[in-house]
Design an enzyme around this catalytic site. Structure first.
Site, PDB file in Angstrom:
ATOM      1  N   MET A  92      59.500 -39.607   2.818  1.00 41.09           N
ATOM      2  CA  MET A  92      59.087 -40.931   3.291  1.00 41.09           C
ATOM      3  C   MET A  92      60.222 -41.568   4.099  1.00 41.09           C
ATOM      4  SD  MET A  92      56.540 -42.399   0.421  1.00 41.09           S
ATOM      5  CE  MET A  92      57.757 -43.236  -0.568  1.00 41.09           C
ATOM      6  N   ALA A 134      64.198 -42.789   5.260  1.00 44.19           N
ATOM      7  CA  ALA A 134      65.395 -43.380   4.648  1.00 44.19           C
ATOM      8  C   ALA A 134      66.217 -42.255   4.012  1.00 44.19           C
ATOM      9  CB  ALA A 134      65.039 -44.472   3.639  1.00 44.19           C
ATOM     10  N   LEU A 135      66.541 -41.292   4.831  1.00 42.49           N
ATOM     11  CA  LEU A 135      67.079 -40.023   4.323  1.00 42.49           C
ATOM     12  C   LEU A 135      68.475 -40.171   3.737  1.00 42.49           C
ATOM     13  CD1 LEU A 135      65.830 -37.577   7.126  1.00 42.49           C
ATOM     14  CD2 LEU A 135      64.675 -38.296   5.012  1.00 42.49           C
ATOM     15  N   HIS A 136      68.687 -39.474   2.617  1.00 46.16           N
ATOM     16  CA  HIS A 136      69.984 -39.429   1.951  1.00 46.16           C
ATOM     17  C   HIS A 136      70.332 -37.966   1.676  1.00 46.16           C
ATOM     18  CE1 HIS A 136      67.533 -38.796  -1.604  1.00 46.16           C
ATOM     19  NE2 HIS A 136      66.974 -39.988  -1.478  1.00 46.16           N
ATOM     20  N   HIS A 148      67.654 -35.553   0.324  1.00 46.79           N
ATOM     21  CA  HIS A 148      66.734 -34.996   1.329  1.00 46.79           C
ATOM     22  C   HIS A 148      67.426 -33.902   2.134  1.00 46.79           C
ATOM     23  CE1 HIS A 148      65.155 -39.328   1.114  1.00 46.79           C
ATOM     24  NE2 HIS A 148      64.132 -38.613   0.712  1.00 46.79           N
ATOM     25  N   LEU A 205      70.214 -39.806  -6.493  1.00 47.35           N
ATOM     26  CA  LEU A 205      70.000 -40.414  -5.174  1.00 47.35           C
ATOM     27  C   LEU A 205      68.521 -40.729  -5.010  1.00 47.35           C
ATOM     28  CD1 LEU A 205      72.193 -38.308  -2.722  1.00 47.35           C
ATOM     29  CD2 LEU A 205      72.804 -40.316  -4.042  1.00 47.35           C
ATOM     30  N   SER A 206      68.235 -41.887  -4.429  1.00 45.80           N
ATOM     31  CA  SER A 206      66.854 -42.303  -4.189  1.00 45.80           C
ATOM     32  C   SER A 206      66.876 -43.361  -3.101  1.00 45.80           C
ATOM     33  CB  SER A 206      66.265 -42.891  -5.475  1.00 45.80           C
ATOM     34  OG  SER A 206      65.053 -43.558  -5.201  1.00 45.80           O
ATOM     35  N   SER A 207      65.911 -43.311  -2.214  1.00 46.77           N
ATOM     36  CA  SER A 207      65.863 -44.323  -1.143  1.00 46.77           C
ATOM     37  C   SER A 207      65.775 -45.711  -1.743  1.00 46.77           C
ATOM     38  CB  SER A 207      64.661 -44.085  -0.236  1.00 46.77           C
ATOM     39  OG  SER A 207      64.671 -42.761   0.229  1.00 46.77           O
ATOM     40  N   ARG A 208      65.122 -45.826  -2.900  1.00 49.15           N
ATOM     41  CA  ARG A 208      64.944 -47.148  -3.505  1.00 49.15           C
ATOM     42  C   ARG A 208      66.243 -47.681  -4.131  1.00 49.15           C
ATOM     43  NH1 ARG A 208      59.458 -45.099  -4.867  1.00 49.15           N
ATOM     44  NH2 ARG A 208      57.956 -46.423  -3.827  1.00 49.15           N
TER      45      ARG A 208
HETATM   46  N1  LIG Z   1      68.288 -37.163  -5.424  1.00 42.05           N
HETATM   47  C1  LIG Z   1      67.439 -36.246  -4.987  1.00 42.05           C
HETATM   48  N2  LIG Z   1      67.697 -34.934  -5.142  1.00 42.05           N
HETATM   49  C2  LIG Z   1      66.829 -33.992  -4.707  1.00 42.05           C
HETATM   50  N3  LIG Z   1      65.676 -34.272  -4.079  1.00 42.05           N
HETATM   51  C3  LIG Z   1      65.356 -35.571  -3.898  1.00 42.05           C
HETATM   52  C4  LIG Z   1      66.215 -36.620  -4.322  1.00 42.05           C
HETATM   53  N4  LIG Z   1      65.641 -37.789  -3.990  1.00 42.05           N
HETATM   54  C5  LIG Z   1      64.479 -37.500  -3.398  1.00 42.05           C
HETATM   55  N5  LIG Z   1      64.304 -36.166  -3.338  1.00 42.05           N
HETATM   56  C6  LIG Z   1      63.140 -35.462  -2.832  1.00 42.05           C
HETATM   57  O1  LIG Z   1      62.937 -35.746  -1.464  1.00 42.05           O
HETATM   58  C7  LIG Z   1      61.563 -35.691  -1.178  1.00 42.05           C
HETATM   59  C8  LIG Z   1      61.152 -36.938  -0.477  1.00 42.05           C
HETATM   60  O2  LIG Z   1      61.297 -38.024  -1.379  1.00 42.05           O
HETATM   61  P1  LIG Z   1      61.291 -39.528  -0.942  1.00 42.05           P
HETATM   62  O3  LIG Z   1      61.304 -39.625   0.541  1.00 42.05           O
HETATM   63  O4  LIG Z   1      60.274 -40.273  -1.719  1.00 42.05           O
HETATM   64  O5  LIG Z   1      62.744 -39.970  -1.363  1.00 42.05           O
HETATM   65  P2  LIG Z   1      63.204 -40.752  -2.594  1.00 42.05           P
HETATM   66  O6  LIG Z   1      64.652 -40.973  -2.451  1.00 42.05           O
HETATM   67  O7  LIG Z   1      62.649 -40.074  -3.798  1.00 42.05           O
HETATM   68  O8  LIG Z   1      62.514 -42.125  -2.392  1.00 42.05           O
HETATM   69  P3  LIG Z   1      62.018 -43.123  -3.484  1.00 42.05           P
HETATM   70  O9  LIG Z   1      63.145 -44.050  -3.628  1.00 42.05           O
HETATM   71  O10 LIG Z   1      60.825 -43.625  -2.796  1.00 42.05           O
HETATM   72  O11 LIG Z   1      61.644 -42.418  -4.737  1.00 42.05           O
HETATM   73  C9  LIG Z   1      60.828 -35.500  -2.513  1.00 42.05           C
HETATM   74  O12 LIG Z   1      60.536 -34.127  -2.682  1.00 42.05           O
HETATM   75  C10 LIG Z   1      61.878 -35.954  -3.495  1.00 42.05           C
HETATM   76  O13 LIG Z   1      61.728 -35.386  -4.778  1.00 42.05           O
HETATM   77  C1  LIG Z   2      55.811 -36.064  -1.196  1.00 41.62           C
HETATM   78  C2  LIG Z   2      55.746 -37.361  -0.435  1.00 41.62           C
HETATM   79  C3  LIG Z   2      56.425 -37.197   0.919  1.00 41.62           C
HETATM   80  C4  LIG Z   2      54.270 -37.685  -0.165  1.00 41.62           C
HETATM   81  O1  LIG Z   2      54.139 -38.884   0.512  1.00 41.62           O
HETATM   82  C5  LIG Z   2      56.383 -38.524  -1.237  1.00 41.62           C
HETATM   83  O2  LIG Z   2      55.696 -38.776  -2.405  1.00 41.62           O
HETATM   84  C6  LIG Z   2      57.850 -38.333  -1.451  1.00 41.62           C
HETATM   85  O3  LIG Z   2      58.595 -38.652  -0.510  1.00 41.62           O
HETATM   86  O4  LIG Z   2      58.262 -37.876  -2.529  1.00 41.62           O
HETATM   87  N1  BAL Z   3      59.622 -40.461  -4.335  1.00 38.68           N
HETATM   88  C1  BAL Z   3      58.201 -40.446  -4.576  1.00 38.68           C
HETATM   89  C2  BAL Z   3      57.454 -41.409  -3.741  1.00 38.68           C
HETATM   90  C3  BAL Z   3      57.152 -42.698  -4.392  1.00 38.68           C
HETATM   91  O1  BAL Z   3      57.706 -43.056  -5.434  1.00 38.68           O
HETATM   92  O2  BAL Z   3      56.330 -43.439  -3.840  1.00 38.68           O
END
Ligand SMILES: Nc1ncnc2c1ncn2[C@@H]1O[C@H](COP(=O)(O)OP(=O)(O)OP(=O)(O)O)[C@@H](O)[C@H]1O
Ligand SMILES: CC(C)(CO)[C@@H](O)C(=O)[O-]
Ligand code: BAL
Length: 283
Positions: free
Chosen positions: A34, A36-38, A41, A188-191
């Site tokens: 989605m 907001a790459l870290h 990703h 790590l998480s975009s949120r």
């Molecule tokens: N810290 C992480 N380590 C490994 N994979 C990750 C990590 N964070 C996210 N991903 C993976 O990246 C892919 C895209 O996830 P997404 O774009 O929702 O990012 P996110 O950081 O999980 O965002 P959100 O904050 O929405 O949960 C998914 O397969 C997710 O599991």
């Molecule tokens: C798999 C995905 C791209 C589907 O919108 C989302 O749930 C995410 O970023 O984890």
């Molecule tokens: N990282 C999964 C997408 C979501 O929470 O909406």
């Protein structure tokens, strides 16, 4: 010098490009995101590079997986800097459609799920996996990757996608990769961008609590008491009572029956201020 990725906005264009690559005998990898790459990703992208000659990263904030009360509008959108990061890794294509391209007027299909989609996230985000499964199916059909990579950070999502691809016999191998963490353990998480400085200091307690409970279970202490103590630690640290903090069978995500023989996974979702954090670890 790196060649910037090709930015693709339509399903037709992506299908044509993937078909061209396949005709040339090239393996195609996909990393759905989605944006907001870290570094989490980017680790998926690097793992894709080891498995495919052409990489498609998808960037789509999927409205179908957000409830009206959730953060769809606020979700960070940083396409230009995302593309720069992907260019540095030599990614060949970025698929970044708009919502009308993915859900044109009259769109009327939603995938419904059971199995690993039951419980956990579904108890708190009932719309979520139908939205994820529908968009992931569309993305896989648009890009026809040989391999697609997902993070274990979203452990239940990985299980749901694995089940989806097996049930529909989609010709894509699904690979799950370990969670990438900050030095202090926070996944790590975009949120994480929503966290205030004070909350950011507290957030690593989520992962630390999982580690503590897992160590206790491994040493033979009763899981229920450890989970109760872990819940109390989170609440005392400033988290709300977790949506769930639970031990599951790592494959089925059902409640384990025999802790001695089943593969186990500890999973948590908890709000810290206005941010909902999820995490999980193997036991
Ligand atoms: N810290 C992480 N380590 C490994 N994979 C990750 C990590 N964070 C996210 N991903 C993976 O990246 C892919 C895209 O996830 P997404 O774009 O929702 O990012 P996110 O950081 O999980 O965002 P959100 O904050 O929405 O949960 C998914 O397969 C997710 O599991
Ligand atoms: C798999 C995905 C791209 C589907 O919108 C989302 O749930 C995410 O970023 O984890
Ligand atoms: N990282 C999964 C997408 C979501 O929470 O909406």
């Amino acid at each position: 010098m790196t060649t910037p990725p090709r930015i693709i906005r339509t399903v037709d264009t992506l299908q044509a490009l993937s078909a061209e690559w396949h005709r040339a005998g090239l393996r195609v990898g996909m990393v759905p995101t989605m944006g907001a790459l870290h570094s989490g990703h980017l680790a998926l992208v690097e793992a894709a590079r080891a498995r495919a000659e052409r990489i498609i990263v998808t960037i789509f904030v999927n409205p179908a997986q957000f409830a009206p009360t959730e953060d769809f509008a606020a979700y960070p959108r940083t396409e230009a800097s995302d593309v720069e990061k992907l260019a540095a890794l030599g990614v060949e294509a970025v698929f970044a459609p708009n919502a009308a391209e993915m859900y044109p007027a009259g769109f009327a299909t939603t995938i419904t799920l059971k199995g690993p989609a039951l419980g956990l996230e579904t108890d708190f985000r009932p719309h979520f996996f139908a939205g994820v499964a529908t968009v992931v199916a569309k993305l896989l059909i648009a890009g026809f990757p040989d391999v697609a990579l997902f993070g274990e950070k979203d452990y239940q999502q990985l299980a749901v996608v694995t089940q989806l691809v097996a049930d529909l016999r989609l010709p894509t191998e699904i690979i799950g990769l370990p969670t990438i963490r900050e030095a202090d353990g926070l996944a790590l998480s975009s949120r994480n961008a929503y966290l205030t400085a004070e909350e950011r200091a507290v957030a690593p307690i989520l992962a630390a609590t999982l580690q503590e409970i897992a160590a206790g279970i491994r040493s033979g202490q009763p899981a229920a008491a450890l989970i109760e103590a872990g819940t109390a630690r989170l609440v005392a640290s400033g988290f709300r009572t977790p949506d769930y903090l639970t031990l599951r069978n790592a494959r089925t995500l059902a409640e384990p029956v025999d802790l001695a023989t089943e593969p186990l996974r500890l999973l948590v979702a908890a709000w810290l201020g206005r941010t909902r954090l999820i995490d999980n670890i193997a036991v």
